[in-house]
Write a protein that holds these residues in place. Structure first.
Motif, PDB file in Angstrom:
ATOM      1  N   LEU A 184       8.631   1.915  12.333  1.00 29.97           N
ATOM      2  CA  LEU A 184       8.017   2.275  11.050  1.00 29.97           C
ATOM      3  C   LEU A 184       7.032   3.412  11.263  1.00 29.97           C
ATOM      4  O   LEU A 184       6.224   3.379  12.190  1.00 29.97           O
ATOM      5  N   GLU A 185       7.074   4.391  10.388  1.00 27.55           N
ATOM      6  CA  GLU A 185       6.065   5.456  10.431  1.00 27.55           C
ATOM      7  C   GLU A 185       5.402   5.544   9.057  1.00 27.55           C
ATOM      8  O   GLU A 185       6.048   5.841   8.064  1.00 27.55           O
ATOM      9  N   THR A 186       4.096   5.248   8.983  1.00 22.56           N
ATOM     10  CA  THR A 186       3.198   4.871  10.063  1.00 22.56           C
ATOM     11  C   THR A 186       2.387   3.666   9.606  1.00 22.56           C
ATOM     12  O   THR A 186       2.464   3.256   8.452  1.00 22.56           O
ATOM     13  N   TRP A 187       1.533   3.156  10.514  1.00 23.34           N
ATOM     14  CA  TRP A 187       0.690   2.018  10.143  1.00 23.34           C
ATOM     15  C   TRP A 187      -0.446   2.441   9.218  1.00 23.34           C
ATOM     16  O   TRP A 187      -0.656   1.836   8.172  1.00 23.34           O
ATOM     17  N   ASN A 188      -1.185   3.504   9.568  1.00 26.75           N
ATOM     18  CA  ASN A 188      -2.398   3.812   8.793  1.00 26.75           C
ATOM     19  C   ASN A 188      -2.677   5.319   8.695  1.00 26.75           C
ATOM     20  O   ASN A 188      -3.832   5.726   8.689  1.00 26.75           O
ATOM     21  N   GLU A 189      -1.633   6.130   8.595  1.00 26.90           N
ATOM     22  CA  GLU A 189      -1.843   7.582   8.437  1.00 26.90           C
ATOM     23  C   GLU A 189      -2.087   7.864   6.952  1.00 26.90           C
ATOM     24  O   GLU A 189      -1.245   8.375   6.224  1.00 26.90           O
ATOM     25  N   PHE A 190      -3.297   7.514   6.492  1.00 28.97           N
ATOM     26  CA  PHE A 190      -3.614   7.606   5.065  1.00 28.97           C
ATOM     27  C   PHE A 190      -3.579   9.043   4.553  1.00 28.97           C
ATOM     28  O   PHE A 190      -3.226   9.295   3.403  1.00 28.97           O
ATOM     29  N   SER A 191      -3.964  10.004   5.389  1.00 23.48           N
ATOM     30  CA  SER A 191      -4.023  11.389   4.920  1.00 23.48           C
ATOM     31  C   SER A 191      -2.643  11.938   4.574  1.00 23.48           C
ATOM     32  O   SER A 191      -2.531  12.905   3.816  1.00 23.48           O
TER      33      SER A 191
END
Length: 224
Positions: A184-191
């Protein structure tokens, strides 16, 4: 340790963010050693019982080659050989991004081999069914237009999550495909709007979808 005491097991593998290589030449002795020591230092800090491994081989997940000036098969072979020397004969399970398929800066070009191959970009482009990929890569959508302008030519995307439907379609394709890893991409790349972790806006929707289809993916791969 606290999770393990509760019967919950978290295994950790290395995502090798290759931007730290700063255009290194991985065909030279110094470049090969620098390529390796980052892996050595990572796994030296994690107790082996918590290593994420496939067939007993700890995972080294290579990002793209934009920050590598030269590499060839000897670059990966050196990493594997040195790891075996330092970790009692164990070799890493090396998963390459597609940019590692062929050598760079080396004449003549040569095909590069390792344990696995994946294509980054599912969060923006969707699931890639190419049979040469051993990894089913999926993502929930991609939105970086808050700071990025210029459209896809400038790697600027606004790909709707479709309230989870974009992600779920890819997960369904991953389960139906013939791969040995689901990523999975990604866990926490909020930006970049590719996060799947719990948030105020979406709750646990994406975690629950991931869990549902990860279980289906694993069940498909288990022997009858």
């Amino acid at each position: 340790d606290q999770l393990a005491a509760q019967g919950k097991h978290l295994q950790m593998g290395m995502f090798y963010d290759t931007t730290i290589l700063a255009n290194a030449d991985l065909t030279t002795p110094a470049g090969k050693e620098y390529f390796y020591v980052n892996v050595r230092d990572f796994y030296s800090r994690i107790p082996p019982r918590y290593w994420a491994a496939i067939g007993g081989k700890p995972i080294v997940w290579l990002y793209d080659t934009l920050w590598v000036s030269k590499f060839d098969q000897s670059s990966l072979d050196y990493l594997s050989d040195r790891f075996a020397q330092d970790f009692g004969g164990l070799r890493p399970y090396i998963v390459r991004e597609v940019q590692w398929q062929s050598s760079k800066g080396v004449d003549p070009p040569q095909t590069v081999h390792s344990d696995g191959l994946y294509g980054w970009g599912a969060a923006a482009n969707g699931y890639n069914p190419d049979p040469k990929l051993s990894v089913a890569e999926v993502g929930p959508g991609f939105t970086n237009t808050a700071y990025c302008k210029g459209g896809p030519a400038q790697n600027c995307f606004d790909i709707s999550r479709q309230n989870g439907a974009f992600f779920e379609r890819q997960l369904q394709q991953a389960v139906a495909g013939n791969h040995n890893i689901l990523a999975l991409e990604t866990w926490n790349e909020f930006s970049e709007g590719t996060d799947v972790q719990e948030t105020v806006q979406t709750g646990r929707k994406y975690i629950d979808l991931a869990r549902q289809y990860a279980e289906a993916f694993k069940a498909r791969r288990l022997p009858a």
